[in-house]
Design an enzyme around this catalytic site. Sequence first.
Site, PDB file in Angstrom:
ATOM      1  N   TRP A  28       6.456 -88.423 -75.540  1.00  0.00           N
ATOM      2  CA  TRP A  28       5.885 -89.703 -75.954  1.00  0.00           C
ATOM      3  C   TRP A  28       6.837 -90.523 -76.817  1.00  0.00           C
ATOM      4  O   TRP A  28       6.698 -91.738 -76.921  1.00  0.00           O
ATOM      5  CB  TRP A  28       4.549 -89.495 -76.661  1.00  0.00           C
ATOM      6  CG  TRP A  28       4.619 -88.887 -78.030  1.00  0.00           C
ATOM      7  CD1 TRP A  28       4.634 -87.567 -78.347  1.00  0.00           C
ATOM      8  CD2 TRP A  28       4.641 -89.587 -79.284  1.00  0.00           C
ATOM      9  NE1 TRP A  28       4.680 -87.388 -79.711  1.00  0.00           N
ATOM     10  CE2 TRP A  28       4.672 -88.616 -80.316  1.00  0.00           C
ATOM     11  CE3 TRP A  28       4.626 -90.938 -79.640  1.00  0.00           C
ATOM     12  CZ2 TRP A  28       4.713 -88.948 -81.671  1.00  0.00           C
ATOM     13  CZ3 TRP A  28       4.653 -91.272 -80.990  1.00  0.00           C
ATOM     14  CH2 TRP A  28       4.692 -90.285 -81.984  1.00  0.00           C
ATOM     15  N   TYR A  58       4.310 -94.021 -71.966  1.00  0.00           N
ATOM     16  CA  TYR A  58       5.286 -93.616 -72.982  1.00  0.00           C
ATOM     17  C   TYR A  58       6.519 -94.519 -72.901  1.00  0.00           C
ATOM     18  O   TYR A  58       7.090 -94.724 -71.836  1.00  0.00           O
ATOM     19  CB  TYR A  58       5.700 -92.160 -72.798  1.00  0.00           C
ATOM     20  CG  TYR A  58       4.614 -91.163 -73.091  1.00  0.00           C
ATOM     21  CD1 TYR A  58       3.405 -91.542 -73.664  1.00  0.00           C
ATOM     22  CD2 TYR A  58       4.787 -89.821 -72.794  1.00  0.00           C
ATOM     23  CE1 TYR A  58       2.404 -90.622 -73.936  1.00  0.00           C
ATOM     24  CE2 TYR A  58       3.796 -88.880 -73.063  1.00  0.00           C
ATOM     25  CZ  TYR A  58       2.600 -89.287 -73.618  1.00  0.00           C
ATOM     26  OH  TYR A  58       1.621 -88.362 -73.880  1.00  0.00           O
ATOM     27  N   HIS A 130      -5.344 -90.374 -68.264  1.00  0.00           N
ATOM     28  CA  HIS A 130      -4.954 -90.386 -69.674  1.00  0.00           C
ATOM     29  C   HIS A 130      -6.137 -90.604 -70.611  1.00  0.00           C
ATOM     30  O   HIS A 130      -6.255 -89.959 -71.647  1.00  0.00           O
ATOM     31  CB  HIS A 130      -3.895 -91.468 -69.910  1.00  0.00           C
ATOM     32  CG  HIS A 130      -2.997 -91.180 -71.055  1.00  0.00           C
ATOM     33  ND1 HIS A 130      -1.731 -91.715 -71.174  1.00  0.00           N
ATOM     34  CD2 HIS A 130      -3.158 -90.403 -72.149  1.00  0.00           C
ATOM     35  CE1 HIS A 130      -1.170 -91.284 -72.289  1.00  0.00           C
ATOM     36  NE2 HIS A 130      -2.018 -90.502 -72.896  1.00  0.00           N
ATOM     37  N   ARG A 131      -6.988 -91.527 -70.267  1.00  0.00           N
ATOM     38  CA  ARG A 131      -8.241 -91.749 -71.004  1.00  0.00           C
ATOM     39  C   ARG A 131      -9.296 -92.248 -70.028  1.00  0.00           C
ATOM     40  O   ARG A 131      -8.983 -92.900 -69.031  1.00  0.00           O
ATOM     41  CB  ARG A 131      -8.079 -92.751 -72.161  1.00  0.00           C
ATOM     42  CG  ARG A 131      -7.336 -92.186 -73.362  1.00  0.00           C
ATOM     43  CD  ARG A 131      -7.387 -93.119 -74.556  1.00  0.00           C
ATOM     44  NE  ARG A 131      -6.612 -92.608 -75.673  1.00  0.00           N
ATOM     45  CZ  ARG A 131      -7.077 -91.806 -76.620  1.00  0.00           C
ATOM     46  NH1 ARG A 131      -8.346 -91.407 -76.579  1.00  0.00           N
ATOM     47  NH2 ARG A 131      -6.302 -91.405 -77.608  1.00  0.00           N
ATOM     48  N   SER A 160      -7.106 -86.055 -69.940  1.00  0.00           N
ATOM     49  CA  SER A 160      -6.635 -86.150 -71.317  1.00  0.00           C
ATOM     50  C   SER A 160      -7.625 -86.990 -72.111  1.00  0.00           C
ATOM     51  O   SER A 160      -8.100 -88.026 -71.628  1.00  0.00           O
ATOM     52  CB  SER A 160      -5.246 -86.801 -71.333  1.00  0.00           C
ATOM     53  OG  SER A 160      -4.781 -86.995 -72.648  1.00  0.00           O
ATOM     54  N   ASN A 161      -7.948 -86.524 -73.310  1.00  0.00           N
ATOM     55  CA  ASN A 161      -8.870 -87.243 -74.201  1.00  0.00           C
ATOM     56  C   ASN A 161     -10.256 -87.424 -73.584  1.00  0.00           C
ATOM     57  O   ASN A 161     -10.939 -88.411 -73.865  1.00  0.00           O
ATOM     58  CB  ASN A 161      -8.289 -88.618 -74.567  1.00  0.00           C
ATOM     59  CG  ASN A 161      -6.945 -88.513 -75.233  1.00  0.00           C
ATOM     60  OD1 ASN A 161      -6.817 -87.944 -76.313  1.00  0.00           O
ATOM     61  ND2 ASN A 161      -5.910 -89.041 -74.587  1.00  0.00           N
ATOM     62  N   GLN A 182      -6.565 -82.217 -72.134  1.00  0.00           N
ATOM     63  CA  GLN A 182      -5.573 -82.435 -73.186  1.00  0.00           C
ATOM     64  C   GLN A 182      -6.199 -83.192 -74.360  1.00  0.00           C
ATOM     65  O   GLN A 182      -6.210 -84.412 -74.388  1.00  0.00           O
ATOM     66  CB  GLN A 182      -4.364 -83.196 -72.633  1.00  0.00           C
ATOM     67  CG  GLN A 182      -3.227 -83.297 -73.627  1.00  0.00           C
ATOM     68  CD  GLN A 182      -1.970 -83.934 -73.059  1.00  0.00           C
ATOM     69  OE1 GLN A 182      -1.291 -84.680 -73.745  1.00  0.00           O
ATOM     70  NE2 GLN A 182      -1.660 -83.648 -71.805  1.00  0.00           N
ATOM     71  N   LEU A 214       1.150 -80.923 -84.715  1.00  0.00           N
ATOM     72  CA  LEU A 214       1.582 -80.881 -86.113  1.00  0.00           C
ATOM     73  C   LEU A 214       0.892 -81.946 -86.958  1.00  0.00           C
ATOM     74  O   LEU A 214       1.333 -82.251 -88.067  1.00  0.00           O
ATOM     75  CB  LEU A 214       3.105 -81.046 -86.201  1.00  0.00           C
ATOM     76  CG  LEU A 214       3.935 -80.010 -85.440  1.00  0.00           C
ATOM     77  CD1 LEU A 214       5.418 -80.251 -85.655  1.00  0.00           C
ATOM     78  CD2 LEU A 214       3.552 -78.596 -85.849  1.00  0.00           C
TER      79      LEU A 214
END
Length: 297
Positions: A28, A58, A130-131, A160-161, A182, A214
């Site tokens: 990303w 991205y 992705h969404r 994802s999401n 994801q 993280l």
Amino acid sequence: MTTIRLSNDLRPLGKSEILVSPIAWGMWRLAGETAPVRAMIDAALGAGINFFDTADIYGCDVPAGFGSAEALFGRALAEDRSLRAKMVIATKAGIRPGIPYNSSAEYLADALDASLTRMAIEQVDLYQIHRRDFMTHPQEVAAALTRMIDAGKVRSIGVSNYSVHEFAALQAFFGLPIVSTQPEFSPIQTAPLFDGTLDQAMAHDVAVMAWSPLGGGRLAQGDHPAATLLAEHGARYGVDAATATLAWIMAHPARIIPIVGSQTPARIAASADAYRVEWTRSEWYAVLQAGMGVSLP
């Protein structure tokens, strides 16, 4: 006391025959020139990472713009065609600035072709929505994804999401298993533990890929209580807080795959040290409670 130990063995991507590493490398923030990207790829492969995750959006926040991360990755692959056979490549589509979401059949078909062109590859191993696009019926999305697989352009499908209900709605119309989900997950973003995402994944053998493992960097450095515990725990195994965080994520029985977003070859290589870290239940829960800021009942 039971100790949780990690394995670096490849494992199936959900209910597919695709074998992936327990850690993925994400793009990303990928930008710049080809040579540094090749160094990152080599570091990932050297660390045992064969799972490479990108998306058409991205690069949208850098001058090169929408699609630039895929294009840069593609240029690196073009310099050495042997790299492709060593990789499981995942990409995503469905977010478009200014819309903001589009998963219509026509849009997805065009988006996939554009991604394949930018990366100069003939097939994507994992194609992810992705969404969720609220304005497209999941039946239409499922039909579009089925055509991609039938055409040989995609090997497997993920999301994802997505919430557990959005996942179930798409799966109801899709004749093949959705192999991955994801969500954002880290010791300070723990919603998937409680909203059913990880339970659904374990119940249906769905691979979980964790983005921002993280916590946007807060767990790699800083004074968050969870970061402090992770640094202390990692030190016992000769690793830093970031590496210990990856191990904490992978210790969950859903066998979560953290997506390492570093653009530094040394940091990418260091992710392999996560397999050295072991956990007891009390140590794992101590990090969870520190990340949540509350005690579990």
